[in-house]
Write a protein that holds these residues in place. Structure first.
Motif, PDB file in Angstrom:
ATOM      1  N   THR A 136       0.843  -1.203   0.000  1.00 21.20           N
ATOM      2  CA  THR A 136       0.000   0.000   0.000  1.00 21.20           C
ATOM      3  C   THR A 136       0.875   1.249   0.000  1.00 21.20           C
ATOM      4  N   THR A 137       1.964   1.196   0.820  1.00 23.04           N
ATOM      5  CA  THR A 137       2.847   2.361   0.893  1.00 23.04           C
ATOM      6  C   THR A 137       3.466   2.645  -0.472  1.00 23.04           C
ATOM      7  N   ALA A 138       3.914   1.557  -1.132  1.00 20.55           N
ATOM      8  CA  ALA A 138       4.586   1.760  -2.412  1.00 20.55           C
ATOM      9  C   ALA A 138       3.612   2.319  -3.444  1.00 20.55           C
ATOM     10  N   GLU A 159       2.871   9.093   0.320  1.00 24.35           N
ATOM     11  CA  GLU A 159       2.264  10.268   0.961  1.00 24.35           C
ATOM     12  C   GLU A 159       3.126  11.484   0.649  1.00 24.35           C
ATOM     13  N   PRO A 160       2.583  12.490  -0.022  1.00 26.29           N
ATOM     14  CA  PRO A 160       3.422  13.623  -0.436  1.00 26.29           C
ATOM     15  C   PRO A 160       4.046  14.364   0.757  1.00 26.29           C
ATOM     16  N   GLN A 161       5.349  14.543   0.690  1.00 23.89           N
ATOM     17  CA  GLN A 161       6.088  15.259   1.732  1.00 23.89           C
ATOM     18  C   GLN A 161       6.786  16.438   1.085  1.00 23.89           C
ATOM     19  N   ALA A 162       6.856  17.537   1.777  1.00 24.01           N
ATOM     20  CA  ALA A 162       7.661  18.640   1.250  1.00 24.01           C
ATOM     21  C   ALA A 162       8.296  19.419   2.387  1.00 24.01           C
ATOM     22  N   ALA A 171      -4.152  19.955   3.186  1.00 21.44           N
ATOM     23  CA  ALA A 171      -5.536  19.554   2.901  1.00 21.44           C
ATOM     24  C   ALA A 171      -5.597  18.556   1.743  1.00 21.44           C
ATOM     25  N   ASN A 172      -4.561  18.569   0.899  1.00 20.52           N
ATOM     26  CA  ASN A 172      -4.523  17.635  -0.226  1.00 20.52           C
ATOM     27  C   ASN A 172      -3.696  16.387   0.084  1.00 20.52           C
ATOM     28  N   GLY A 173      -3.561  16.087   1.365  1.00 22.14           N
ATOM     29  CA  GLY A 173      -2.907  14.832   1.752  1.00 22.14           C
ATOM     30  C   GLY A 173      -1.411  14.945   1.952  1.00 22.14           C
ATOM     31  N   GLY A 174      -0.859  16.146   1.821  1.00 21.26           N
ATOM     32  CA  GLY A 174       0.589  16.298   1.972  1.00 21.26           C
ATOM     33  C   GLY A 174       0.986  16.605   3.406  1.00 21.26           C
ATOM     34  N   GLY A 180       5.546  14.850  -3.295  1.00 22.19           N
ATOM     35  CA  GLY A 180       5.379  16.174  -2.689  1.00 22.19           C
ATOM     36  C   GLY A 180       5.726  17.284  -3.667  1.00 22.19           C
ATOM     37  N   GLN A 181       6.770  17.074  -4.447  1.00 27.90           N
ATOM     38  CA  GLN A 181       7.162  18.092  -5.422  1.00 27.90           C
ATOM     39  C   GLN A 181       6.076  18.295  -6.480  1.00 27.90           C
ATOM     40  N   LYS A 182       5.542  17.179  -6.952  1.00 31.80           N
ATOM     41  CA  LYS A 182       4.517  17.288  -8.006  1.00 31.80           C
ATOM     42  C   LYS A 182       3.248  17.943  -7.460  1.00 31.80           C
TER      43      LYS A 182
END
Ligand code: GAL
Length: 414
Positions: free
Chosen positions: A17-19, A23-26, A50-53, A312-314
């Motif tokens: 699931t993780t792969a 989860e977007p990180q920045a 709010a968009n999951g990041g 996260g970048q995208k």
């Protein structure tokens, strides 16, 4: 045995699931720490979360970003670049040439950036033809901010040329009012200087002097006049200006301790954060005539490992160019949207004027990338100009001497 199997298949499921869904990180490096700036960047942070990041904030205080850029270099040299960095102008291409930047052309294609951004600013955001940075705004630099009640009491109109500014300042000085709030930091001296170059010299002079670094222009009589005007401005500043932050200078105008500040429209963000209204509590006017001095704040994306950080970048690139974000961020920041299709209905009179003047300047080929805010020159060359500008402003160096030093410093930096 059965139990172990169950555990390992649950683990495998978890990993899968993780792969599949990183989860977007920045971690975002920026220098937006004043009241207006912090309110603006919070808009992006909230949208990202709010968009999951997950946003990790890395603010590095210091107007103009010099300290932030030093922090960035240290991070990159230690092999641990932040995910996204507030960067501008040729420094984007410089980092790209060092092999440090990733490419976000896929987001730009999917979101149609070429259609949405003024053609005249796209080149700042591209590396070898592909987008490598996402713009948040267009800041105008050549503004004079004024305390409305001081001007009204003195019977002064917002100045629209350096002659008008000098006349207003003389009158105010005669009345015992401090004409100019200025922060004594090199980049702020440079901000005054480029506005004087554009206003006194005009568009072509600015381009030859601060984009082409043309020697005859740098050594011209007009440049001597520019330094004369810098000396005149120095005479309108209080004795305690040395080292003062730009937003403290803005606060002096907000509080009625000084009449004017010459600063980019991030200063408007401070007026707005203090609950002030343009046309009522403060005025904006430009001393430049036809030209428009600008910078574009953007996020550049460094090469990072990990699906979560790349996701996260995208996400950040996409949100940065989002229509609602470009409106709300810029209402707080004092700038105008980089996107062409954002309605100006909710913007105040200074924002509307900026947008209109930008359009005229594009038509008339009078768009002037700011040297003081890293849009016109590479780091070494901009630094050479600023060293002379600030040395002159903070001493009794003659204009003639300043012009000679300017030409020498620029030649040595090439
Ligand atoms: C500029 C930047 C603005 C604002 C200002 C003061 O260079 O473009 O966004 O932050 O510095 O720090």
């Amino acid at each position: 045995m059965k139990k172990m199997l169950m555990v390992s298949s649950a683990l495998a499921l978890g990993l899968a699931t993780t792969a599949a869904k990183a989860e977007p990180q920045a971690e975002v490096l920026h220098w937006w720490t004043s009241g207006g700036e912090a309110a603006a960047v919070k808009v992006l942070m909230e949208e990202f979360n709010a968009n999951g990041g997950t946003w990790t904030d890395m603010p590095v205080a210091g107007g103009g970003g010099d300290a932030a850029m030093t922090a960035l270099r240290a991070r990159v040299l230690s092999g641990n670049a932040p995910t996204a960095v507030q960067l501008k102008g040729p420094s984007i291409q410089e980092w790209y040439e060092e092999g440090a930047l990733g490419n976000i052309q896929d987001v730009a294609d999917a979101e149609n950036w070429d259609e949405l951004l003024p053609e005249a600013i796209q080149y700042h955001l591209k590396c070898d033809g592909d987008y490598c940075a996402a713009p948040v705004n267009i800041h105008r630099i050549d503004w004079i901010w004024a305390n409305a009640s001081i001007l009204e009491d003195a019977g002064i109109e917002p100045p629209k040329s350096w002659d008008e500014f000098n006349a207003a300042a003389e009158k105010l000085q005669g009345m015992g009012i401090l004409p100019l709030a200025h922060g004594g930091q090199a980049w702020q001296d440079a901000t005054l200087f480029e506005a004087v170059v554009a206003g006194l010299g005009g568009t072509e002079f600015y381009k030859k002097a601060l984009i082409d670094l043309d020697m005859d222009t740098l050594k011209s009589d007009k440049m001597v006049e520019v330094f004369d005007q810098m000396r005149v401005l120095r005479g309108y500043v209080d004795d305690n200006f040395s080292g003062r932050d730009w937003n403290l200078a803005t606060a002096m105008v907000i509080n009625g301790e000084a009449a004017f500040q010459i600063m980019g429209d991030w200063a408007k963000g401070e007026f707005i954060a203090a609950g002030k209204e343009p046309g009522k509590d403060f005025y904006c006017s430009s001393p430049t005539g036809g030209g428009y001095l600008y910078n574009v704040d953007s996020f550049a994306f460094f090469n990072v490992d990990g699906d979560d950080r790349q996701a996260g970048q995208k996400l950040l690139a996409k949100l940065t160019m989002g229509k609602n974000f470009q409106k709300v961020f810029n209402l707080n920041k004092g700038s105008i949207p980089a996107r062409l299709d954002v309605s100006m209905d909710e913007f105040d009179s200074c924002g509307v004027q900026s947008n209109k003047d930008l359009g005229t300047a594009i038509e008339q080929n009078a768009l002037l990338p700011s040297y003081a805010h890293g849009m016109a020159l590479r780091g070494a060359q901009a630094g050479a100009v600023t060293d002379v500008v600030t040395a002159h402003f903070n001493s009794d160096m003659s204009s003639q001497e300043a012009v000679e030093q300017l030409a020498q410093a620029v030649a040595a930096s090439q």
